[in-house]
Design a protein around this motif. Structure first.
Motif, PDB file in Angstrom:
ATOM      1  N   ASP A 125       0.855  -1.182   0.000  1.00 49.63           N
ATOM      2  CA  ASP A 125       0.000   0.000   0.000  1.00 49.63           C
ATOM      3  C   ASP A 125       0.891   1.233   0.000  1.00 49.63           C
ATOM      4  N   GLU A 126       0.311   2.404   0.260  1.00 54.06           N
ATOM      5  CA  GLU A 126       1.064   3.649   0.152  1.00 54.06           C
ATOM      6  C   GLU A 126       2.038   3.878   1.308  1.00 54.06           C
ATOM      7  N   LYS A 127       2.023   3.000   2.296  1.00 49.99           N
ATOM      8  CA  LYS A 127       2.893   3.189   3.449  1.00 49.99           C
ATOM      9  C   LYS A 127       3.860   2.044   3.698  1.00 49.99           C
ATOM     10  N   ASN A 143       8.517  -0.060   5.962  1.00 46.82           N
ATOM     11  CA  ASN A 143       7.359   0.691   6.458  1.00 46.82           C
ATOM     12  C   ASN A 143       7.742   2.157   6.612  1.00 46.82           C
ATOM     13  N   VAL A 144       7.004   3.055   5.955  1.00 49.60           N
ATOM     14  CA  VAL A 144       7.299   4.488   6.020  1.00 49.60           C
ATOM     15  C   VAL A 144       6.175   5.249   6.717  1.00 49.60           C
ATOM     16  N   THR A 145       5.419   4.562   7.560  1.00 46.92           N
ATOM     17  CA  THR A 145       4.295   5.205   8.248  1.00 46.92           C
ATOM     18  C   THR A 145       4.740   6.422   9.044  1.00 46.92           C
ATOM     19  N   PHE A 167       8.149   5.636  -2.297  1.00 47.08           N
ATOM     20  CA  PHE A 167       7.373   6.272  -1.230  1.00 47.08           C
ATOM     21  C   PHE A 167       7.854   7.707  -1.019  1.00 47.08           C
ATOM     22  N   ASN A 168       6.928   8.562  -0.588  1.00 50.77           N
ATOM     23  CA  ASN A 168       7.227   9.949  -0.198  1.00 50.77           C
ATOM     24  C   ASN A 168       7.883  10.731  -1.331  1.00 50.77           C
ATOM     25  N   ASP A 169       7.394  10.516  -2.533  1.00 51.58           N
ATOM     26  CA  ASP A 169       7.871  11.277  -3.689  1.00 51.58           C
ATOM     27  C   ASP A 169       6.783  12.241  -4.122  1.00 51.58           C
ATOM     28  N   ASP A 187       4.030   7.477  -9.974  1.00 53.61           N
ATOM     29  CA  ASP A 187       3.382   6.191  -9.699  1.00 53.61           C
ATOM     30  C   ASP A 187       4.047   5.495  -8.525  1.00 53.61           C
ATOM     31  N   LEU A 188       3.202   4.860  -7.698  1.00 54.78           N
ATOM     32  CA  LEU A 188       3.718   4.136  -6.545  1.00 54.78           C
ATOM     33  C   LEU A 188       4.567   2.950  -6.986  1.00 54.78           C
ATOM     34  N   VAL A 189       4.100   2.202  -7.984  1.00 55.82           N
ATOM     35  CA  VAL A 189       4.802   1.018  -8.478  1.00 55.82           C
ATOM     36  C   VAL A 189       5.229   1.267  -9.924  1.00 55.82           C
ATOM     37  N   GLN A 190       6.508   1.010 -10.204  1.00 53.14           N
ATOM     38  CA  GLN A 190       7.035   1.218 -11.544  1.00 53.14           C
ATOM     39  C   GLN A 190       7.777  -0.031 -11.990  1.00 53.14           C
ATOM     40  N   LYS A 191       7.274  -0.683 -13.028  1.00 54.25           N
ATOM     41  CA  LYS A 191       7.974  -1.856 -13.557  1.00 54.25           C
ATOM     42  C   LYS A 191       9.343  -1.440 -14.087  1.00 54.25           C
TER      43      LYS A 191
END
Length: 446
Positions: free
Chosen positions: A22-24, A177-179, A210-212, A217-221
């Motif tokens: 997820d985003e965190k 984890n970047v919470t 994360f934190n960009d 995009d969160l996921v980049q192939k």
């Protein structure tokens, strides 16, 4: 601070690698081996009189024959490299040594004296045979929660920037984890494609950022190629033979020259880090054994307790592989008398490797995100150019050497020696004056 995490796993694209995302946070699945490298980049602390600092630590990692992009091929133990600023006075020189010792003491709990360091290609170098744990709080408060379960560490600082790399060959922690973190964090999850060759690793997978910026995009192939600087090849045996004060290293048959298409001009070398109790006599070496560099104490007669430097760093060129196999006889220094009849020290295995010139896209070596060749430091790498590729033919490790030593009390030895000397002098004086007092009879009659 920026944080980059790289996972290299062995699963196929069809198998489930990521358990949750997820985003965190992101978590990898269990049930398979995965190697992990963490790289932290942050503003460097201010070290007075120190232009650059480098620390290598290896707790026992040995590269396997499987293809890997990671480069942690230095010896087991701890290695410290310091490059000073221009020193113009004796006061600045003493201040530099004091600051360097305090720096290492704050990080690792050991405080080398100024006489311990040896010069090594524009830097000062100290090697401690034990792998030490680093106090990350002293380096950066944000790293205070890091554990010491890593296997290799590489810390570098210069030009107000510091980087810390931690390597886990078999990672147990599979979650990022970047919470509670706002720093830029990038997580790469890759496998080595079957189409890869030893001179061209193809990594495919994805990057999780994360934190960009919000529109990223969160996921980049991702798919990219890596030219490894360090490669494994046919292994050569190195055995230890007990031989009293003169331990022997037996080198097996020399391995075949590497034949990858991107190299040329391969030469076989060995690199030694010998503690001060053991030394190499350059006048008693086998045929084809060419000592190119020998940093440290050169006096072959000094006892161990009179040597202040930690030992010797030696680079050898084997210009005649036809001389293999051969035995290399080393020498040990006299020890202080002790209650034991011997002193046990570690004799580290030499790093034996082919060094080859890269001739195809050699610029890719320095562009690899996994390459660790930078100044100062780099162990044996520092002796070679940036386009050099290494083929390792020996495993890391050490042998235990028992050096015979006097077992009586030092005072008793001194008293015994003085008594024997006094007795010898007395006998000489007695004989000398006894002859003078005897007068021949014929001289008396005159």
């Amino acid at each position: 601070m920026r944080h980059r995490v790289t996972f290299i796993h062995s699963l196929t694209p069809e198998e489930q690698v990521v358990e949750t995302l997820d985003e965190k946070h992101v978590t990898l699945s269990d049930g398979f081996n995965v190697a992990r490298e963490d790289r932290y980049t942050f503003t460097a602390p201010d070290y007075k009189n120190v232009r650059a600092l480098r620390v290598h630590i290896n707790k026992g990692y040995e590269a396997s024959t499987e293809s890997s992009p990671f480069s942690y091929n230095y010896q087991i133990g701890s290695h410290f490299y310091v490059r000073p600023v221009a020193i113009t006075s004796l006061e600045e020189r003493e201040e530099f040594y004091t600051n360097s010792a305090r720096l290492i003491s704050d990080y690792f709990g050991v405080k080398p004296e100024s006489q311990t360091w040896i010069p090594s290609l524009g830097t000062l170098y100290v090697h401690v045979q034990e792998p030490l744990n680093m106090s990350f709080t002293t380096v950066n408060e944000e790293l205070s929660e890091l554990k010491d379960d890593w296997t290799c560490l590489d810390y570098h600082t210069s030009d107000n920037t510091a980087s810390l790399k931690l390597f886990y060959p078999k990672a147990r922690e599979r979650t990022v984890n970047v919470t509670n973190c706002t720093d830029f964090t990038e997580v790469g999850i890759f496998s080595v494609n079957q189409q890869s060759a030893r001179d061209d690793l193809v990594l495919s997978g994805a990057r999780v950022v994360f934190n960009d910026a919000p529109d990223v995009d969160l996921v980049q192939k991702t798919l990219f190629h890596v030219k490894p600087r360090h490669r494994m090849t046919e292994e050569m045996s190195i055995e230890y033979q007990k031989n009293g004060l003169h331990p022997v290293l037996s080198f097996g048959e020399a391995p075949q020259h590497p034949v990858d298409e991107d190299i040329k001009g391969c030469i076989l070398y060995s690199y030694f880090t010998l503690g001060k109790s053991i030394f190499l006599d350059p006048y008693q070496i086998p045929s084809g054994f060419n000592v190119l560099a020998n940093y440290g104490t050169k006096d072959l007669e000094l006892p161990e307790y009179a040597v202040k430097q930690w030992g010797n760093e030696i680079l050898v060129e084997h210009n005649n592989t036809g001389a293999f196999p051969f035995d290399l006889t080393l020498h040990t220094r006299y020890q202080l008398p002790s209650e034991s009849s011997h002193k046990s020290v570690l004799l580290e295995k030499p790093v034996v490797f082919y060094a080859c010139e890269g001739q195809v896209d050699s610029y890719l070596l320095n562009n690899s995100p996994f390459d660790n060749k930078k100044s100062p430091g780099c162990s044996f790498e520092k002796f070679f150019t940036d386009d050099t590729i290494f083929y390792h033919v020996s495993q890391r490790g050490a042998f235990t050497v028992d050096i015979p030593s006097p077992s009586q009390d030092f005072k008793i030895v001194n008293i015994t020696t003085f008594t024997a000397l006094l007795l010898g002098v007395s006998i000489i004086i007695y004989k000398l004056f006894g002859r003078i007092s005897k007068v021949p009879k014929d001289k008396k009659e005159l």
